[in-house]
Design an enzyme around this catalytic site. Structure first.
Site, PDB file in Angstrom:
ATOM      1  N   ASN A 131       0.812  -1.229   0.000  1.00 21.51           N
ATOM      2  CA  ASN A 131       0.000   0.000   0.000  1.00 21.51           C
ATOM      3  C   ASN A 131       0.839   1.269   0.000  1.00 21.51           C
ATOM      4  O   ASN A 131       0.409   2.314   0.500  1.00 21.51           O
ATOM      5  CB  ASN A 131      -0.973   0.021   1.196  1.00 21.51           C
ATOM      6  CG  ASN A 131      -1.906  -1.158   1.146  1.00 21.51           C
ATOM      7  OD1 ASN A 131      -2.380  -1.531   0.066  1.00 21.51           O
ATOM      8  ND2 ASN A 131      -2.126  -1.785   2.284  1.00 21.51           N
ATOM      9  N   ARG A 132       2.023   1.173  -0.522  1.00 18.19           N
ATOM     10  CA  ARG A 132       2.952   2.317  -0.594  1.00 18.19           C
ATOM     11  C   ARG A 132       3.299   2.894   0.776  1.00 18.19           C
ATOM     12  O   ARG A 132       3.744   4.029   0.883  1.00 18.19           O
ATOM     13  CB  ARG A 132       2.408   3.409  -1.520  1.00 18.19           C
ATOM     14  CG  ARG A 132       2.091   2.909  -2.908  1.00 18.19           C
ATOM     15  CD  ARG A 132       1.733   4.037  -3.846  1.00 18.19           C
ATOM     16  NE  ARG A 132       2.881   4.859  -4.163  1.00 18.19           N
ATOM     17  CZ  ARG A 132       3.783   4.571  -5.091  1.00 18.19           C
ATOM     18  NH1 ARG A 132       3.678   3.458  -5.783  1.00 18.19           N
ATOM     19  NH2 ARG A 132       4.790   5.376  -5.312  1.00 18.19           N
TER      20      ARG A 132
END
Ligand SMILES: Cc1cc2nc3c(=O)[nH]c(=O)nc-3n(C[C@H](O)[C@H](O)[C@H](O)COP(=O)(O)O)c2cc1C
Length: 199
Positions: A177-178
């Site tokens: 999810n970065r």
């Protein structure tokens, strides 16, 4: 992923741990390749790949031609940056610091450990200068080969090592999810300060 014990250490400990993991990774082709950034007097940055030959408490060592573009830029401004990218591990390491020439003894020792062909090409290649054609290189190489037949090839004074003495490291570890990890170590009064950066 990192644990607190590892993070509290000197950044060299973390670099060594990542480096060992990367070195044994079957998908990493050129484990010692790193990008070297220099900025000469003109203020214009330049980048190129070099190979990391050694690292320890002193710093990160690579070898090159002292009269090349990078050599000239380092002489003008010794502040440089290094970048490692290890895609299969989704990791990046940035290092910044000052490049210093290693001792001539260290350069001699490394030069003599290199294959003869690499010694000859270091000797005859005016790295980063314009040359008329490839034939020029071939002829110079052949001439040096003849000249030094059955002799030790001396290291040319214009070729040797640089040691980048780091004052900043940033370790980037790709996460889902970065929400990546970014660990910034900066050296202040001989102590390493660790801070976490937003991804
Ligand atoms: C994977 C890779 C590794 C390289 N390693 C070195 C090196 O260790 N030393 C070096 O002088 N050039 C090395 N080169 C060549 C440099 O990238 C560059 O072309 C050369 O040093 C001249 O750079 P300059 O004109 O900016 O000085 C390497 C190139 C690649 C692609």
């Amino acid at each position: 992923m990192m644990n607190d014990t590892l993070l509290s250490h000197d950044p060299l400990t973390l670099f060594s741990a990542w480096y060992e993991e990367m070195r044994h990774h079957p998908q990493i082709m050129e484990p010692t390749a790193m990008v070297l950034a220099t900025v000469g007097a003109s203020g214009r940055p330049s980048l190129r790949m070099v190979l990391l030959k050694q690292f320890d408490q002193q710093g990160f060592v690579f070898y090159s031609n002292y009269q090349s573009r990078k050599g000239v830029e380092i002489a003008e401004n010794p502040q440089v940056a290094l970048l490692f990218w290890w895609p299969p591990l989704s990791r990046q390491v940035r290092i910044e610091g000052e490049a210093k020439m290693v001792t001539s003894e260290q350069s001699d020792q490394y030069f003599q450990s290199r294959p003869r062909g690499s010694q000859l090409s270091a000797l005859i290649s005016p790295q980063s200068q314009v040359i008329p054609d490839r034939d020029y290189l071939k002829k110079s190489y052949q001439a040096a080969q003849d000249r030094y037949a059955h002799q030790v090839i001396p290291r040319p004074a214009f070729w040797g090592g640089y040691c980048v003495v780091p004052d900043l490291y940033e370790f980037w570890d790709g996460r889902p999810n970065r929400l990546h990890d970014r660990f910034l170590y900066s050296r202040q009064n001989d102590q390493w300060i660790l801070q976490i950066l937003a991804p």
